[in-house]
Scaffold this motif. Structure first.
Motif, short mmCIF file in Angstrom:
data_model
loop_
_atom_site.label_atom_id
_atom_site.label_comp_id
_atom_site.label_asym_id
_atom_site.label_seq_id
_atom_site.Cartn_x
_atom_site.Cartn_y
_atom_site.Cartn_z
N MET A 58 0.89 -1.27 0.07
CA MET A 58 0.05 -0.02 -0.02
C MET A 58 0.79 1.26 0.02
SD MET A 58 -2.93 -0.87 -0.29
CE MET A 58 -2.47 -2.62 -1.34
N LYS A 59 2.04 1.26 0.79
CA LYS A 59 2.85 2.08 0.85
C LYS A 59 3.44 2.44 -0.76
CE LYS A 59 6.58 2.56 3.28
NZ LYS A 59 7.36 1.93 4.48
N ALA A 60 3.90 1.44 -1.20
CA ALA A 60 4.63 1.57 -2.59
C ALA A 60 3.41 1.94 -3.54
CB ALA A 60 4.96 0.18 -3.11
N PHE A 61 2.10 1.54 -3.37
CA PHE A 61 1.13 1.99 -4.46
C PHE A 61 1.09 3.71 -4.09
CE2 PHE A 61 -0.39 -2.23 -5.62
CZ PHE A 61 -0.75 -2.19 -6.68
N GLU A 62 0.95 3.79 -2.86
CA GLU A 62 0.61 5.55 -2.54
C GLU A 62 1.55 6.18 -3.07
OE1 GLU A 62 -1.54 6.89 1.17
OE2 GLU A 62 0.64 7.07 1.50
#
Ligand code: ATP
Ligand code: MG
Length: 271
Positions: free
Chosen positions: A207-211
């Protein structure tokens, strides 16, 4: 559908987007499905024109966690199109050959030609997602990729490619349900990889990477849409609406005939 489009330069927090939401269609599933059907048939017709006009190129990127519905969306939205003018490119773990080139090499080779829609099932974004989460390259290498991707997409756009990018946003609970179904239904067992469970453990890293990826690469020329994707019908409606509207805005036309139609008719009748 504008509310799902991520504006460049604006602060973007993924947890402000609920995978469950159904917007103005809360409690109106049937209406949502009808809307979807309308958009879908618009896409079918617009794609005919696009193919015949042989002028525009359209690139549509899908990214999601496992079970996010990439396959299902592609199947539903492009159900009626002419396969001549539409291609799907799926990007898996790169081969040795692919890895020996730069990460955009295999991507550029699959981009659409004139008159064509190309759908990316996974994409160059894996190179700042899975690659980041698993440290497949050092941080100082993947960090530079956001800018490289923006430049690459800008070049495609300037040369006449329209680009749309969709993140199908499901929740961790929804993924569990979908995985469970894949295990429960024998015909779906093939879709489940043991590795999916390992990736699931890394959910918050992803999720961090997507964000960060979405925040840094949603541009005027290649916008990201964060699509609430826990409900398939709503997801299909949002995606098809954005694609139909975008295709309409291209103002495409069937090519003018370079024959004298009346004369041809007469000659044919007399033949
Ligand atoms: P499904 O949703 O049906 O499982 P899938 O798209 O996940 O389909 P798989 O064959 O299960 O297809 O997985 C493809 C894998 O390839 C993914 O785990 C993805 O992260 C990985 N992959 C894609 N591009 C890269 C890349 N550039 N570097 C490393 N791994 C990659
Ligand atoms: Mg998979």
């Amino acid at each position: 559908m504008d509310r799902y489009r991520i504006r460049p330069g604006k602060k973007f927090k993924l947890d402000e987007f609920s995978p469950d939401e159904t917007g103005d269609f809360e409690g109106k599933k049937q209406k949502g499905i009808e809307k979807f059907e309308t958009f879908r048939s618009e896409i079918d017709k617009l794609q005919e024109v696009m193919y015949s006009e042989n002028k525009h190129r359209l690139l549509i990127v899908f990214q999601a966690m496992d079970g996010g519905g990439k396959d299902g969306t592609i199947r539903a939205v492009f159900d009626g199109v002419n396969p001549q003018g539409v291609k799907v490119a799926s990007f898996k773990t790169p081969s040795a050959e692919e890895l020996s080139h730069d990460y955009l090499w295999r991507i550029h080779a699959k981009t659409p030609k004139k008159g064509e829609i190309v759908i990316f099932n996974r994409s160059h974004y894996e190179d700042v997602l899975v690659v980041r989460v698993h440290n497949l390259v050092p941080k100082d290498v993947w960090k530079k990729r956001y800018q490289q991707i923006n430049n690459f997409e800008k070049q495609l756009a300037e040369e006449g490619t329209t680009i749309l990018k969709f993140f199908l946003h499901i929740s961790l609970d929804e993924q569990k349900e979908r995985f469970m179904e894949r295990l429960d239904v024998p015909e779906k067992n093939w879709k489940f990889n043991a590795g999916d469970l390992e990736e699931r453990k890394l959910w918050s890293e992803y999720m961090k990477a997507f964000e960060e990826a979405i925040a840094k690469t949603s541009t005027e020329w290649a916008p990201w849409y964060v699509v609430p994707a826990n409900r398939n019908w709503f997801r299909n409606m949002v995606v098809s609406s954005v694609i139909a509207e975008t295709m309409k805005s291209l103002k495409m036309e069937y090519p003018k005939p370079d024959i004298d139609v009346d004369l041809m008719k007469k000659l044919l009748a007399d033949s």
